[in-house]
Design a protein around this motif. Structure first.
Motif, PDB file in Angstrom:
ATOM      1  N   GLY A   1      -0.374   8.778   4.764  1.00 52.93           N
ATOM      2  CA  GLY A   1      -1.277   7.808   5.364  1.00 52.93           C
ATOM      3  C   GLY A   1      -0.615   6.518   5.800  1.00 52.93           C
ATOM      4  O   GLY A   1      -1.276   5.647   6.361  1.00 52.93           O
ATOM      5  N   CYS A   2       0.673   6.373   5.554  1.00 50.19           N
ATOM      6  CA  CYS A   2       1.379   5.152   5.960  1.00 50.19           C
ATOM      7  C   CYS A   2       1.512   5.134   7.482  1.00 50.19           C
ATOM      8  O   CYS A   2       1.849   6.157   8.085  1.00 50.19           O
ATOM      9  CB  CYS A   2       2.768   5.108   5.318  1.00 50.19           C
ATOM     10  SG  CYS A   2       3.760   3.697   5.866  1.00 50.19           S
TER      11      CYS A   2
ATOM     12  N   GLU B   1       0.796  -1.230   0.000  1.00 50.72           N
ATOM     13  CA  GLU B   1       0.000   0.000   0.000  1.00 50.72           C
ATOM     14  C   GLU B   1       0.829   1.281   0.000  1.00 50.72           C
ATOM     15  O   GLU B   1       0.362   2.296  -0.502  1.00 50.72           O
ATOM     16  CB  GLU B   1      -0.955  -0.013   1.201  1.00 50.72           C
ATOM     17  CG  GLU B   1      -2.007  -1.107   1.103  1.00 50.72           C
ATOM     18  CD  GLU B   1      -2.923  -1.158   2.313  1.00 50.72           C
ATOM     19  OE1 GLU B   1      -2.897  -0.236   3.155  1.00 50.72           O
ATOM     20  OE2 GLU B   1      -3.676  -2.149   2.425  1.00 50.72           O
ATOM     21  N   HIS B   2       2.029   1.238   0.585  1.00 53.98           N
ATOM     22  CA  HIS B   2       2.777   2.484   0.772  1.00 53.98           C
ATOM     23  C   HIS B   2       4.240   2.430   0.359  1.00 53.98           C
ATOM     24  O   HIS B   2       4.812   3.469   0.043  1.00 53.98           O
ATOM     25  CB  HIS B   2       2.718   2.914   2.246  1.00 53.98           C
ATOM     26  CG  HIS B   2       1.338   3.133   2.739  1.00 53.98           C
ATOM     27  ND1 HIS B   2       0.617   4.276   2.447  1.00 53.98           N
ATOM     28  CD2 HIS B   2       0.521   2.342   3.486  1.00 53.98           C
ATOM     29  CE1 HIS B   2      -0.574   4.171   3.007  1.00 53.98           C
ATOM     30  NE2 HIS B   2      -0.664   3.025   3.638  1.00 53.98           N
ATOM     31  N   CYS B   3       4.859   1.284   0.443  1.00 53.45           N
ATOM     32  CA  CYS B   3       6.318   1.234   0.320  1.00 53.45           C
ATOM     33  C   CYS B   3       6.744   0.371  -0.860  1.00 53.45           C
ATOM     34  O   CYS B   3       7.619  -0.480  -0.741  1.00 53.45           O
ATOM     35  CB  CYS B   3       6.923   0.730   1.631  1.00 53.45           C
ATOM     36  SG  CYS B   3       8.540   1.400   1.995  1.00 53.45           S
ATOM     37  N   GLY B   4       6.110   0.616  -2.004  1.00 53.55           N
ATOM     38  CA  GLY B   4       6.491  -0.079  -3.218  1.00 53.55           C
ATOM     39  C   GLY B   4       7.752   0.537  -3.790  1.00 53.55           C
ATOM     40  O   GLY B   4       8.425   1.331  -3.120  1.00 53.55           O
TER      41      GLY B   4
END
Length: 162
Positions: free
Chosen positions: A103-104, A93-96
């Motif tokens: 929002g992480c 969701e956040h750390c690709g």
């Protein structure tokens, strides 16, 4: 399966890693998720989250990442399973490959400089052949365990000729 898991975590991990095509991530996944052994699985998400937040050196390999996670958490299969699942969720969701920090849940833990840029999640192993024969075309070699002294893992090819 019962006989396989009766070997114990270390012995079974060695046997799994001896199978062509099974590397540390696959072996550790089998041990944790199917065998319920307390061994932490390192994947791209885990490597990226730890490195991006500066919690481990950028050049850390699989084995260094694994040792770090296992030394910081209580050795418990259920905990490792849940913790890894949470890292995967944050990773997806956040750390690709491109950070999406808004929002992480880990955003407050970013340094003042923001998240670090991560190029490689973990370095690819060197390829070393046991008997000198190249692997079959199009097939990867399985990776073996490297010592946790910072050395990079080597790749071993099982050979019917030796």
């Amino acid at each position: 399966l019962e006989a396989m898991f009766a070997l114990g975590c270390s012995a079974l991990r060695e046997e799994l890693l001896a199978i062509n095509g099974i590397g540390p991530e696959t072996a550790d996944s089998i041990l944790l998720y199917a065998g319920e052994f307390p061994t932490f699985v390192i994947d791209s998400y885990t490597a990226r989250v730890l490195k991006r937040h500066g919690w481990i050196e950028p050049e850390a390999d699989y084995h260094t990442l694994k040792e770090h996670c296992e030394s910081e958490l209580e050795r418990n299969a259920e905990l490792f399973n849940e913790f890894h699942a949470l890292i995967v969720r944050v990773g997806k969701e956040h750390c690709g490959p491109k950070a999406k920090c808004d929002g992480c849940p880990l955003e407050p833990l970013n340094s003042e400089r923001g998240p670090a840029e991560v190029k490689d999640c973990y370095p690819a192993p060197r390829q070393t052949l046991v008997c000198g024969n190249p692997p079959p075309k199009g097939r990867r070699l399985a990776r073996d365990d490297a010592p946790l002294d910072g050395a990079r893992p080597t790749t071993v090819s099982p050979c019917k000729n030796s």
